[in-house]
Design an enzyme around this catalytic site. Structure first.
Site, mmCIF file in Angstrom:
data_model
loop_
_atom_site.group_PDB
_atom_site.id
_atom_site.type_symbol
_atom_site.label_atom_id
_atom_site.label_comp_id
_atom_site.label_asym_id
_atom_site.label_seq_id
_atom_site.Cartn_x
_atom_site.Cartn_y
_atom_site.Cartn_z
ATOM 1 N N ARG A 88 0.830 -1.206 0.000
ATOM 2 C CA ARG A 88 0.000 0.000 0.000
ATOM 3 C C ARG A 88 0.868 1.262 0.000
ATOM 4 O O ARG A 88 1.001 1.946 -0.999
ATOM 5 C CB ARG A 88 -0.956 -0.035 1.211
ATOM 6 C CG ARG A 88 -2.183 0.866 1.050
ATOM 7 C CD ARG A 88 -1.928 2.333 1.238
ATOM 8 N NE ARG A 88 -1.278 2.667 2.481
ATOM 9 C CZ ARG A 88 -0.750 3.854 2.756
ATOM 10 N NH1 ARG A 88 -0.813 4.830 1.897
ATOM 11 N NH2 ARG A 88 -0.172 4.048 3.915
ATOM 12 N N ASP A 89 1.489 1.564 1.114
ATOM 13 C CA ASP A 89 2.327 2.756 1.233
ATOM 14 C C ASP A 89 3.448 2.734 0.195
ATOM 15 O O ASP A 89 3.752 3.752 -0.432
ATOM 16 C CB ASP A 89 2.913 2.808 2.658
ATOM 17 C CG ASP A 89 3.586 4.120 2.991
ATOM 18 O OD1 ASP A 89 4.115 4.265 4.104
ATOM 19 O OD2 ASP A 89 3.613 5.028 2.126
ATOM 20 N N HIS A 132 7.045 4.040 12.384
ATOM 21 C CA HIS A 132 7.016 3.969 10.918
ATOM 22 C C HIS A 132 8.097 4.941 10.442
ATOM 23 O O HIS A 132 7.828 6.118 10.206
ATOM 24 C CB HIS A 132 5.613 4.388 10.449
ATOM 25 C CG HIS A 132 5.403 4.305 8.970
ATOM 26 N ND1 HIS A 132 4.532 3.409 8.388
ATOM 27 C CD2 HIS A 132 5.930 5.018 7.938
ATOM 28 C CE1 HIS A 132 4.526 3.577 7.071
ATOM 29 N NE2 HIS A 132 5.370 4.545 6.774
ATOM 30 N N HIS A 181 11.069 6.547 8.093
ATOM 31 C CA HIS A 181 11.525 6.688 6.715
ATOM 32 C C HIS A 181 13.037 6.824 6.695
ATOM 33 O O HIS A 181 13.638 7.366 7.629
ATOM 34 C CB HIS A 181 10.852 7.897 6.064
ATOM 35 C CG HIS A 181 9.486 7.549 5.526
ATOM 36 N ND1 HIS A 181 8.789 8.342 4.654
ATOM 37 C CD2 HIS A 181 8.695 6.475 5.743
ATOM 38 C CE1 HIS A 181 7.627 7.767 4.349
ATOM 39 N NE2 HIS A 181 7.546 6.648 5.004
ATOM 40 N N CYS A 195 10.240 9.176 -1.380
ATOM 41 C CA CYS A 195 9.728 10.279 -0.569
ATOM 42 C C CYS A 195 9.132 11.313 -1.507
ATOM 43 O O CYS A 195 9.836 11.849 -2.352
ATOM 44 C CB CYS A 195 10.862 10.892 0.237
ATOM 45 S SG CYS A 195 10.336 12.298 1.229
ATOM 46 N N ASN A 236 10.383 4.789 2.603
ATOM 47 C CA ASN A 236 10.221 3.722 3.593
ATOM 48 C C ASN A 236 11.519 2.963 3.850
ATOM 49 O O ASN A 236 12.331 2.779 2.952
ATOM 50 C CB ASN A 236 9.184 2.715 3.095
ATOM 51 C CG ASN A 236 7.763 3.237 3.232
ATOM 52 O OD1 ASN A 236 7.351 3.630 4.304
ATOM 53 N ND2 ASN A 236 7.037 3.244 2.125
#
Lengths: 305, 322
Positions: B37-38, B229, B231, B262, B271
């Site tokens: 998803r992300d 979460h 990055h 990003c 990520n």
């Protein structure tokens, strides 16, 4: 599972910049002498306190470092900055001093197989050779830094015992090295292993005399450096733009990028004396010259904003 | 200067001045895989539905306990997720994994449930400006929307996960007050989210700012209901995750092959790679239940399909080892 007692973080960390030597030595492209000199000068301007300038090994083995004398003589030495050079033996040491070196470095290994494959002799034999260097260095008033490679794993032997690393580090320290840099040569270490290693080594060598040289081959370098800081280490080796791939995993990354280390340290409020924008300029310069992309995430992020 | 945080009755932290503390790492860390998803949402290439399905199926085989499958947002806004219903219905759902889907509002929630969703996620922000620019409403208004979703989800026994973006910095506002982050996390938790994931959306956080933010948040919400979460835009993700573990967090979001750049620093990474996180955790003796080599395989698959190189250093090293 690792359980550790954390110390407060150091207020200041000394960064040992190995890009011009360790970095360039592991880059395929041969770099012109004037480019090397300009890189070192830019790094001096960026405020790095220690910059490993070149290596007095035989040019037969390491053609990239064949211009060692020219580089030493060509760089602009900034007051207060140290420019150590590698000296694998007495001959290299003598040539280094002749060329004006005020500090040298010797490279031991914690793995017998690695020692054999890398410098063609056992660990003991290499330490005997180094003793000649440290003796001569003492007489000449030259400081010696010791490196131990394969501290968290060896490409040939696999696992390496922390006690073996501690023994080698102790010998280097006893023979006169003012500082011992512990190298995770293939970047396989993780924070638990790093903590275990430092516990073992700091029983033999004062933690003030220890440094970590982490490779980022498996992306673990900053985490390993963080743990090291928590265990009292305040000297970190790194390479501008993350120069220097891993010779044991072709195409994989090697040295941790100085920019990324500095970003973390400054974010933690730790002083380094380094000007990050100037450091990034130096990284951009050398990447252009090498016609390669930077391995520094900070450099990648910032240049696109 | 050094972080100095007034802790009240809390234990002092390593990132504050002069303290010693004995820490234990969690024995088990729950991995939340956000690649499908992300990750894919932030990839430029449009990915065919069957590729998404195969990716998720491969990820299910790795033992990952949570796999964010898709997003029920309007396909106008996020064309990459237009096939949400098809994906959710076609994937093979492993008995040991959960497949949350994003639902920004009631409409999305209803579509998700109709498509068979058994867990949903809502996305808040700690930054007003980011909230406005990203979902076109204030933090307060977004909470009202989420309240609707969460209440309805509760009635249907559907767990809801909350996200808070910009937890360590905002592309528009810059630094974000940890107290603000704590406030938003608390609201989501009290509304009924079983877990809230703290997102370092632009990857600017470092261990000090991570620790500081977690202090404040953990005063309001138990660590067992929190996840990080991170990055990797500035290479700080693993160090930040390590910090979170030291502070008692035991749930980590990541993305296979580091999918998802990003959007605020074009070309920069986003990520953190699941492979690299697993390598660290397993190296530390922390259990995850996940098979790293199978994750690498899934990563290889999706990178080939996307015609891109992996962002995972572990995958790079493993594929090139002599």
């Amino acid at each position: 599972l690792a359980t550790c007692t954390w110390k407060a973080l150091p207020q200041r960390v000394k960064i040992v910049e190995v890009g011009p030597r360790d970095g360039l030595q592991n880059e395929k492209t041969l770099v012109p002498t004037e480019v090397k000199i300009h890189l070192i000068d830019m790094l001096s301007e960026a405020g790095l306190p220690v910059i490993e300038a070149t290596s007095f090994v035989s040019p037969e083995w390491v053609p990239q470092m064949a211009d060692q004398v020219e580089v030493m003589k060509g760089i602009n030495r900034r007051p207060g900055v140290s420019y150590p050079v590698l000296t694998p033996n007495l001959k290299g040491f003598q040539a280094a001093v002749k060329a004006g070196a005020a500090e040298v470095a010797i490279f031991g290994a914690a793995s017998e197989l690695f020692s054999k494959k890398n410098i063609n002799c056992s660990v003991d034999e290499s330490l005997q050779r180094f003793e000649e260097v440290t003796k001569a260095a003492k007489e000449a008033g030259v400081r010696v830094r010791g490196y131990v490679s394969c501290v968290l794993g060896c490409p040939y032997e696999g696992q390496v015992s922390p006690d073996k690393v501690a023994q080698v580090a102790k010998r280097l320290y006893s023979m006169g090295c003012y500082e011992i840099s512990l190298g995770d040569t293939i970047g396989v270490g993780t924070p638990g292993g790093m903590a275990e290693l430092l516990e073992a080594v700091s029983r033999e060598v004062p933690v003030d005399a220890l440094a970590v040289h982490c490779h980022d081959t498996y992306g673990q370098a900053l985490a390993n450096i963080l743990i090291a800081l928590q265990m009292g280490i305040s000297v970190v080796d790194s390479s501008v733009a993350g120069l220097g791939g891993c010779p044991y995993a072709q195409g994989a990354s090697g040295n941790v990028a100085t920019e990324d280390v500095v970003y973390m340290l400054h974010g933690l409020g730790i002083q380094t004396g380094v000007d990050l924008p100037k450091l990034m300029d130096a990284g951009a310069f050398i990447c252009r010259s090498l016609n390669r992309k930077t391995s520094s995430k900070v450099a990648q992020a910032t240049c696109k904003l | 200067g050094m972080v100095s945080v007034s802790m009240g009755r809390k234990k002092p932290c390593v990132f504050c001045t002069r303290c010693t503390l004995t820490h234990e790492y969690p024995e088990y860390v729950k991995m939340i895989e956000v690649g499908p998803r992300d990750g894919l949402q932030n990839e430029k290439e449009m990915v065919p539905t069957r590729v998404k399905i195969q990716l998720i199926n491969m990820l299910s085989e790795t033992g990952l306990p949570v796999i964010e499958a898709t997003s029920f947002v309007s396909s106008k806004w996020v064309p990459q997720m237009a096939d949400h219903t098809e994906v959710l219905q076609a994937i093979h759902r492993s008995s040991h994994a959960r497949y949350p889907v994003l639902t920004p509002n009631m409409h999305g929630f209803q579509d998700a449930v109709a498509a068979g969703a058994t867990e949903v996620a809502v996305f808040g922000s700690a930054s007003e400006t980011f909230s406005q620019k990203n979902i076109n409403c204030s933090i307060d208004d977004s909470m009202l929307k989420f309240e609707e979703v969460i209440c309805t989800a509760k009635q249907q026994q559907i767990p809801v996960r909350g996200y808070v973006s910009c937890a360590l910095g905002c592309p528009y506002e810059g630094p974000i007050e940890p107290t603000k982050v704590a406030e938003v996390v608390k609201r989501l938790y009290e509304l009924g989210c079983y877990e809230v994931s703290l997102g370092d959306t632009i990857g600017v956080g470092t261990p000090g700012s991570m620790a500081k933010m977690l202090h404040y948040v953990m005063e309001e919400v138990p660590s067992s209901a929190l996840a990080v979460h991170c990055h990797d835009t500035y290479g700080q993700a693993l160090a930040n995750i390590l910090t979170a573990l030291q502070m008692g967090i035991c749930a980590v979001d990541s993305s296979v092959a580091g999918l998802g750049g990003c959007p605020y620093a074009q070309g920069a990474s986003g990520n953190v790679s699941t492979e690299d996180v697993l390598y660290m955790l397993h190296g530390m003796g922390i259990k995850t239940g996940v098979d790293l080599s199978k994750v690498i395989e899934a990563g290889d698959f999706i990178c080939k399909a996307l015609n891109r190189k992996t962002n995972s250093k572990v995958a790079q090293a493993r594929s090139k080892s002599s």
